[in-house]
Design an enzyme around this catalytic site. Structure first.
Site, short mmCIF file in Angstrom:
data_model
loop_
_atom_site.label_atom_id
_atom_site.label_comp_id
_atom_site.label_asym_id
_atom_site.label_seq_id
_atom_site.Cartn_x
_atom_site.Cartn_y
_atom_site.Cartn_z
N TYR A 10 0.83 -1.22 0.00
CA TYR A 10 0.00 0.00 0.00
C TYR A 10 0.86 1.26 0.00
CZ TYR A 10 -3.91 -3.05 0.60
OH TYR A 10 -4.84 -4.03 0.38
N VAL A 11 1.92 1.24 0.80
CA VAL A 11 2.79 2.42 0.90
C VAL A 11 3.66 2.53 -0.35
CG1 VAL A 11 4.74 3.40 2.19
CG2 VAL A 11 2.78 2.46 3.42
N ASP A 30 9.88 -6.01 -5.81
CA ASP A 30 9.11 -6.81 -4.85
C ASP A 30 9.30 -8.28 -5.22
OD1 ASP A 30 6.39 -5.96 -2.93
OD2 ASP A 30 6.74 -8.09 -3.43
N ASN A 213 0.05 7.04 15.75
CA ASN A 213 -0.96 5.98 15.67
C ASN A 213 -1.50 5.61 17.04
OD1 ASN A 213 -1.21 5.76 12.95
ND2 ASN A 213 0.24 4.09 12.72
N ASN A 224 -15.09 5.98 22.21
CA ASN A 224 -15.98 4.83 22.35
C ASN A 224 -16.36 4.56 23.80
OD1 ASN A 224 -16.25 4.38 19.63
ND2 ASN A 224 -14.47 3.04 19.51
N CYS A 267 -10.06 19.47 40.22
CA CYS A 267 -11.06 18.97 39.27
C CYS A 267 -10.69 17.67 38.56
CB CYS A 267 -11.35 20.03 38.21
SG CYS A 267 -12.05 21.51 38.93
N LYS A 270 -10.60 14.32 40.65
CA LYS A 270 -11.93 14.11 41.25
C LYS A 270 -12.93 13.67 40.18
CE LYS A 270 -14.43 17.86 42.23
NZ LYS A 270 -15.79 17.87 41.72
#
Ligand SMILES: NC(=O)c1ccc[n+]([C@@H]2O[C@H](COP(=O)([O-])OP(=O)(O)OC[C@H]3O[C@@H](n4cnc5c(N)ncnc54)[C@H](O)[C@@H]3O)[C@@H](O)[C@H]2O)c1
Length: 418
Positions: A10-11, A30, A213, A224, A267, A270
């Site tokens: 991909y890169v 490759d 990342n 979430n 704050c 707590k």
């Protein structure tokens, strides 16, 4: 420029096609024959919006070709960009075997060619890799011709699915070099790309991608966790998100992101505890939230160690700042009180300077803090004593030491880690 791109994933494929579209002459390497055959037929071996057209055009113009072997690189290749995979090993570390293979192959290519080549590593690696792992491979093979290789670390910030846009318009360019200075070859490769550019030493450039990342993961996990708690409380997570991100002064901002002091005050601890309690009640299982206070305690211990390393027992130490932040006398959950306690326990001769804290003026819970830490009253000193004493160590929690006239053997600023 004649450029080799090693690793057509991909890169690598994105870099190869985008650089070719800017007129550079690219050879992709490759070991995967099917990827190489695809590229040579003008087909992108990976799916990425816009990439197919760029690959087709680049091969048609003769600016992009691929091979399974480094031996096919042109003698006058001046830049090799390494984009091989660094997948997770069983223990969570990076599997470095592809980086090692490709480094050896490139070193042999440079050795037999006897011409200078800049080798830019884009694969994500851990700090120390270029100097401790890659450089020795090149030096062993090139020996007295090691000056032929310029090693550079150039992390990649593209996101799959918008990779081409990100390549031409990255959030930043980071180039790590042995001395932190510019690389002429990398400057030429990045010509025309408008982005904040940082030249730095290898370590900072190597850790950047892991930091980025991890931060994205922290943000997602936090969002979430808040979403889970809201959903279980019957509160609209979407509305809470809308309000949260609208605050660009404190929330989505550089605030609270500088490494330095531990958090404290009336704050933060707590309210973290309160949200943990609420989450437990509704079964939110908010592990990130649960990790915040222990992480803060670890940081307090770290700052104590940082400040006192190499300090002799009984040394004269002054702590600049006692309240949890500057220009207040609020001592509630101040991390500086914990630090003072650690310093006394460790046998240092401690004084404290905080012009905003006057024990006789404290009221309410702050008076309670003072009764729990009676040592504070005796250790507070005024400006005169501060400037007339010879200190072995100044621990600066406010970054103000340079403005004060102090005589000190050593000053440690724990408000801003250098
Ligand atoms: N995918 C992303 O969005 C992204 C973004 C930034 C950084 N990165 C990092 O970039 C690196 C590459 O990621 P990717 O997703 O492109 O990986 P990938 O697995 O898609 O591609 C890696 C390629 O390297 C090839 N390869 C292996 N050994 C080789 C050798 N000796 N010579 C030449 N090629 C060889 C493989 O055959 C494969 O095609 C990783 O370190 C990754 O963490 C990835």
């Amino acid at each position: 420029m004649k450029i080799a791109v090693l690793g057509l994933g991909y890169v690598g494929m994105t870099a190869a096609a985008c650089l070719a579209s800017r007129g550079h002459d690219i050879t992709g390497i490759d070991p995967n024959e099917s990827k190489v055959n695809d590229v040579n037929r003008g087909i992108s071996p990976i799916s990425e919006p816009g990439l197919a057209d760029l690959v087709e055009e680049a091969t048609r113009q003769g600016l992009l070709r691929a091979s399974t072997t480094i031996a096919s690189l042109a003698d006058d290749t001046e830049l090799a960009i390494v984009c091989v995979g660094t997948p997770s090993a069983a223990d969570g570390s990076h599997n470095m075997s592809f980086i090692a293979d490709v480094s050896r192959q490139l070193a042999h290519f440079i050795s037999s060619n006897d011409r200078p080549v800049t080798v830019a590593f884009r694969s994500t690696v851990k700090p120390g890799t270029v100097e401790g792992f890659i450089l020795p491979i090149f030096e062993e093979i090139l020996r007295d011709r090691s000056d032929l290789v310029e090693l550079v670390y150039n992390p990649e910030f593209l996101r799959e699915s918008s990779a081409i846009k990100d390549f031409f318009s990255p959030p930043k360019i980071v180039v790590g070099t042995s001395d932190g200075l510019r690389s002429a070859v990398m400057d030429r490769m990045n010509e025309g790309i408008d982005a904040p550019t940082f030249y730095t030493r290898f370590g900072e450039s190597e850790v950047t991608k892991l930091v980025d990342n991890s931060f994205h993961a922290v943000k997602t996990a936090f969002a979430n966790e808040i979403g889970r708690v809201c959903e279980k409380l019957g509160v609209s997570a979407a509305k809470v998100h809308e309000i949260f991100i609208a605050d660009t002064k404190l929330n989505i901002s550089p605030y609270y992101l500088r490494p330095g002091g531990a958090f404290g005050g009336s704050c933060l601890p707590k309210d973290v505890r309160a949200l943990q309690y609420i989450s437990r009640e509704v079964g939110g299982h908010t592990h990130l939230l649960d990790s915040l206070l222990p992480s803060n305690e670890s940081h307090k211990a770290f700052l104590f160690e940082l400040a006192t390393r190499d300090l002799r027992h009984g040394a004269r130490v002054v702590l600049l700042g006692l309240a949890f932040k500057n220009a207040t006398d609020d001592l509630r959950e101040s991390p500086n009180i914990d630090l003072a306690r650690m310093l006394i326990t460790a046998g240092y001769h401690l004084s404290i300077f905080d012009p905003y804290v006057h024990p006789e003026a404290l009221v309410g819970q702050n008076l309670g803090v003072l009764s729990n830490s009676p040592f504070v009253r005796d250790l507070l000193i005024d400006q005169d004593e501060l400037s007339t004493t010879e200190w072995d160590l100044v621990i600066d929690t406010r970054s103000i030491a340079s403005e004060l006239r102090l005589t000190a053997s050593s000053v440690v600023d724990i408000n801003r880690l250098s």
